[in-house]
Design a protein around this motif. Structure first.
Motif, PDB file in Angstrom:
ATOM      1  N   ARG A   1      67.208  39.613  36.948  1.00 51.64           N
ATOM      2  CA  ARG A   1      67.192  39.395  35.307  1.00 51.64           C
ATOM      3  C   ARG A   1      65.984  40.305  35.090  1.00 51.64           C
ATOM      4  NH1 ARG A   1      67.838  33.241  33.626  1.00 51.64           N
ATOM      5  NH2 ARG A   1      70.097  33.063  33.814  1.00 51.64           N
TER       6      ARG A   1
ATOM      7  N   PHE B   1      66.921  43.914  35.384  1.00 54.22           N
ATOM      8  CA  PHE B   1      68.014  44.267  34.353  1.00 54.22           C
ATOM      9  C   PHE B   1      67.631  44.484  32.933  1.00 54.22           C
ATOM     10  CE2 PHE B   1      71.397  42.460  31.437  1.00 54.22           C
ATOM     11  CZ  PHE B   1      72.493  43.415  31.640  1.00 54.22           C
ATOM     12  N   ARG B   2      66.666  43.442  32.603  1.00 54.08           N
ATOM     13  CA  ARG B   2      65.939  43.855  31.305  1.00 54.08           C
ATOM     14  C   ARG B   2      65.317  45.154  31.252  1.00 54.08           C
ATOM     15  NH1 ARG B   2      64.201  38.585  31.185  1.00 54.08           N
ATOM     16  NH2 ARG B   2      61.979  39.057  31.802  1.00 54.08           N
TER      17      ARG B   2
ATOM     18  N   ASP C   1      66.035  48.065  33.043  1.00 50.27           N
ATOM     19  CA  ASP C   1      66.977  49.007  32.999  1.00 50.27           C
ATOM     20  C   ASP C   1      67.562  49.000  31.572  1.00 50.27           C
ATOM     21  OD1 ASP C   1      66.130  49.282  35.771  1.00 50.27           O
ATOM     22  OD2 ASP C   1      68.028  48.559  36.436  1.00 50.27           O
ATOM     23  N   ARG C   2      68.046  47.956  30.777  1.00 51.62           N
ATOM     24  CA  ARG C   2      68.632  48.005  29.757  1.00 51.62           C
ATOM     25  C   ARG C   2      67.728  48.519  28.775  1.00 51.62           C
ATOM     26  NH1 ARG C   2      70.441  42.415  27.212  1.00 51.62           N
ATOM     27  NH2 ARG C   2      68.368  42.455  26.799  1.00 51.62           N
TER      28      ARG C   2
ATOM     29  N   GLY D   1      67.314  52.323  29.589  1.00 48.97           N
ATOM     30  CA  GLY D   1      68.696  52.853  28.816  1.00 48.97           C
ATOM     31  C   GLY D   1      68.901  53.220  27.266  1.00 48.97           C
ATOM     32  N   ARG D   2      68.260  52.056  26.756  1.00 55.59           N
ATOM     33  CA  ARG D   2      68.326  52.144  25.064  1.00 55.59           C
ATOM     34  C   ARG D   2      67.477  53.200  24.618  1.00 55.59           C
ATOM     35  NH1 ARG D   2      67.075  46.831  22.684  1.00 55.59           N
ATOM     36  NH2 ARG D   2      68.455  45.835  24.160  1.00 55.59           N
TER      37      ARG D   2
END
Lengths: 246, 44
Positions: free
Chosen positions: B31, B34-35, B37-38, B41-42
């Motif tokens: 998690r 993932f947070r 990377d997100r 990415g944003r």
């Protein structure tokens, strides 16, 4: 990089190896304790619960000793990696204290006839669990990380006084719980096969501790990175200007 | 419950506790990654 940083780095790289070794040691320990070690003369096969109950208690002591060392080191150096080490070890310690109590209940019911009694060893162990649950609660207080780490370190140091109380409770007070059988004056009072089986179980559980710590420290680093990256660039640059000691 | 039943219960509790904690830590790691990377990415 300091000593803790090197230890954390080595643990991180060796995580899978330690995990594999721990699994192998646990498997060997299970075979020894369930098939090789003889049943006890009084308790029969129920005594085999000792090979998981005692190592779980040992890991609880070890975890809280690491919390103590990490807390003292943090207060002396203010380096956050000591605080992270103490936080990780406290979480693992709480898990193993709860496991020790649960296994004691499973052992106590058929031997004593009750799941729980307010015996000195059981009561002091329950207090130990509450102290370190309190430690984890302190770590969640919405405060500055430095102040929170300082408060947690104080709890980690003061709380460790409970560990020798738990260990010596069976000799200080009249207790239903059996006295020390391994760490005692005059040497261990166990049959040699039982003793070696117990030592193997303790070694296996210690490897499990090393694996869990490596994993937990990695999770801590990833979660801190996610929080850091979630902050706005302004806040991040403001934090970066404060001299960081990690 | 016989003697072996209590022993099996103790070993099962130990195994499930360890597996449960390791599983929880692996999910937490995934998690957190993932947070990160997100967010990365944003921003890009």
């Amino acid at each position: 990089m300091g000593a803790t940083g090197r230890v954390v780095g080595v643990l991180g790289r060796a995580e899978r190896w330690i995990g594999g070794l721990a699994l192998a040691a646990l498997a060997a320990s299970a075979v020894m304790s369930l098939a090789v070690a003889p049943p006890d003369a009084e308790q029969g096969n129920l005594q085999r619960l000792m090979y998981v109950h005692v190592p779980a208690a040992w890991l609880a002591y070890l975890s809280f000793a690491v919390v103590f060392v990490g807390s003292v080191a943090y207060l002396r150096t203010h380096r956050s990696r000591w605080d992270r080490l103490a936080a990780a070890s406290a979480e693992v310690g709480v898990l193993f204290t709860a496991l020790t109590i649960a296994l004691g209940m499973v052992w106590g019911k058929p031997v004593w006839g009750v799941w729980w009694t307010w015996d000195p060893r059981l009561t002091t162990t329950a207090v130990l669990l509450l102290i370190y649950l309190g430690y984890l609660a302190v770590r969640r207080i919405p405060e500055s990380p430095a102040r929170r780490a300082r408060w947690a370190a104080v709890v980690g140091i003061v709380g460790f006084a409970e560990v020798p109380i738990v260990h010596l409770s069976v000799t200080w007070w009249r207790s239903l719980h059996q006295g020390p059988t391994v760490v005692r004056l005059g040497g261990p009072s166990l049959d040699p096969i039982m003793l070696w089986t117990l030592l193997l179980a303790v070694a296996g559980f210690t490897l499990v501790y090393a694996y869990l710590m490596a994993l937990r420290l990695r999770v801590g680093r990833l979660e801190e990175r996610a929080v850091r990256e979630a902050l706005s660039p302004d806040v991040r640059s403001a934090i970066a200007e404060v001299p960081a000691r990690g | 419950v016989g003697e072996w039943g209590w022993v099996a219960a103790g070993y099962a509790i130990t195994g499930l506790t360890l597996l449960g904690y390791v599983g929880t830590l692996l999910i937490r790691a995934r998690r957190a990654r993932f947070r990160s990377d997100r967010i990365a990415g944003r921003r890009s």
